[in-house]
Motif scaffolding. Structure first.
Motif, short mmCIF file in Angstrom:
data_model
loop_
_atom_site.label_atom_id
_atom_site.label_comp_id
_atom_site.label_asym_id
_atom_site.label_seq_id
_atom_site.Cartn_x
_atom_site.Cartn_y
_atom_site.Cartn_z
N ASP A 269 13.95 -2.39 2.76
CA ASP A 269 13.85 -1.87 4.12
C ASP A 269 12.50 -1.24 4.40
OD1 ASP A 269 16.45 -2.68 4.52
OD2 ASP A 269 17.33 -0.69 4.23
N THR A 270 11.91 -0.63 3.37
CA THR A 270 10.64 0.09 3.56
C THR A 270 9.45 -0.85 3.62
OG1 THR A 270 11.52 2.05 2.42
CG2 THR A 270 9.11 1.84 2.57
N TRP A 271 9.44 -1.87 2.78
CA TRP A 271 8.19 -2.59 2.54
C TRP A 271 8.08 -3.96 3.19
CZ3 TRP A 271 5.25 1.07 1.76
CH2 TRP A 271 5.54 2.11 0.88
N LEU A 272 9.16 -4.50 3.71
CA LEU A 272 9.07 -5.79 4.38
C LEU A 272 9.01 -5.60 5.90
CD1 LEU A 272 11.45 -7.97 2.21
CD2 LEU A 272 9.01 -8.38 2.59
N ALA B 154 18.77 1.70 -4.30
CA ALA B 154 17.31 1.84 -4.50
C ALA B 154 16.61 0.54 -4.12
CB ALA B 154 17.01 2.22 -5.94
N VAL B 155 17.21 -0.58 -4.47
CA VAL B 155 16.63 -1.88 -4.11
C VAL B 155 16.59 -2.03 -2.59
CG1 VAL B 155 17.05 -4.37 -4.14
CG2 VAL B 155 17.26 -3.06 -6.25
N GLU B 156 17.69 -1.68 -1.91
CA GLU B 156 17.73 -1.81 -0.45
C GLU B 156 16.71 -0.89 0.21
OE1 GLU B 156 19.30 -4.16 1.29
OE2 GLU B 156 19.74 -4.88 -0.75
N ALA C 174 5.48 11.96 3.79
CA ALA C 174 6.43 10.89 4.12
C ALA C 174 6.53 9.87 3.00
CB ALA C 174 6.01 10.21 5.42
N LEU C 175 5.38 9.52 2.38
CA LEU C 175 5.41 8.56 1.28
C LEU C 175 6.04 9.18 0.04
CD1 LEU C 175 4.69 5.72 0.40
CD2 LEU C 175 2.41 6.55 -0.23
N ARG C 176 5.78 10.45 -0.20
CA ARG C 176 6.41 11.14 -1.33
C ARG C 176 7.93 11.18 -1.16
NH1 ARG C 176 2.08 14.84 -0.94
NH2 ARG C 176 3.43 16.36 0.06
N HIS D 7 2.52 -3.18 10.80
CA HIS D 7 3.85 -2.62 10.62
C HIS D 7 4.02 -1.96 9.25
CE1 HIS D 7 5.29 -4.59 14.30
NE2 HIS D 7 4.55 -5.61 13.93
N ASP D 8 2.92 -1.75 8.56
CA ASP D 8 2.98 -1.13 7.23
C ASP D 8 3.14 0.38 7.37
OD1 ASP D 8 2.92 -0.87 4.50
OD2 ASP D 8 0.87 -1.61 4.24
#
Length: 280
Positions: free
Chosen positions: A174-177, A168-170, A148-150, A230-231
């Motif tokens: 979306d993934t990390w916050l 890519a920024v979005e 999943a991380l890959r 939530h990480d």
């Protein structure tokens, strides 16, 4: 005498001038960095996530300095104001070289995500130089990413290869916050991540060397690993595993946190750090 830089903006401006001067006098300058707080205070080094740059510590920067710490924050290569390297390097070696340059023999390290991995590398290779180790949703030396991380990394690479930096920024935002992040925090991460992507795209050659092999059992500093409920599961698992890898380490899961707690709830994160570091 206390030498606290009055604001993050002033600190950043001063660091930009210093970094520019170094660029003229050295073939491969030290990373861009700021220093604040009393010169004789216990040193604390703030190491940023790869999604961000040294500005991510803006809410912790002044409170730590005002509490009496000599606070250092720096940009890794290609992040913020540090340009791509022109010679072989390792980020952990850059941190140690910066400490040597500043005359800091021992320091507490605070690392977010990738910055946590760098902090662990230093604490294992140079245990006598690290007084305390605070890890925020840390990465881990030698960690094998889950499928999943890959997949996230592959999507990021594909978007950048297609020239869609905005998407890519979005994806990173979306993934990390986590859910506690304000719209202002999201925009701030967009700014830092976009800068990193843009600088990275100017690279013509990657000079980064493989990380030094380390045994985390060699870490002697009191250590706490903060995880986020939530990480991403990889990072939740890493945080939970730290007590099995680092002697005497503690794990604390933050029920409100995603991957970047210092930006999601800045005041709470500052309080957690001050409590762990102790007041000089």
């Amino acid at each position: 005498m206390t030498n606290v830089i009055p604001s993050p903006a002033a600190a950043a401006d001063a660091a930009a001038g210093a970094a520019a001067g170094a660029l003229l006098s050295e073939p491969d300058p030290l990373p861009a960095h700021d220093v604040a707080g009393p010169a004789d205070g216990p040193a604390v080094v703030l190491l940023h996530s790869s999604v961000c740059d040294r500005r991510m510590w803006r809410a912790q920067w002044e409170p730590l300095a005002e509490a009496g710490f000599r606070v250092v924050r720096m940009d890794f290569r290609t992040c913020g104001e540090t340009p791509p390297a022109t010679a072989p390097y390792r980020d952990e070696d850059d941190v140690v070289a910066l400490l040597d340059h500043l005359g800091i023999e021992r320091a507490a390290l605070v690392g977010s995500s990738y910055g946590g991995r760098v902090a662990l590398q230093i604490a294992a290779r140079h245990p006598g130089r690290v007084t305390r180790l605070a890890l925020l949703c840390t990465d881990l030396p030698g960690h094998t990413p889950s499928p999943a991380l890959r997949e996230i990394d592959e999507r990021e690479d594909a978007l950048l290869a297609a020239g869609d930096t905005g998407a890519a920024v979005e994806l990173m935002v979306d993934t990390w916050l986590g859910p506690s992040a304000s719209e202002e925090a999201k925009e701030f991460v967009r700014t830092m991540q976009r800068r990193s992507f843009e600088v990275g795209q100017t690279m013509t050659e990657d000079h980064e060397l493989p990380a030094h092999p380390v045994d985390l059992a060699d870490v002697t500093a009191p250590t706490v690993a903060f995880g986020g409920a939530h990480d991403h599961p990889d990072f939740r698992g890493i945080a939970a595993s730290v007590p099995q890898l680092v002697p005497g380490a503690r794990h604390v899961e933050l029920p409100w946190a995603g991957h970047l707690p210092s930006l999601e709830r800045p005041q709470e994160t500052t309080a957690l750090l001050l409590e762990f570091l102790g007041r000089p």
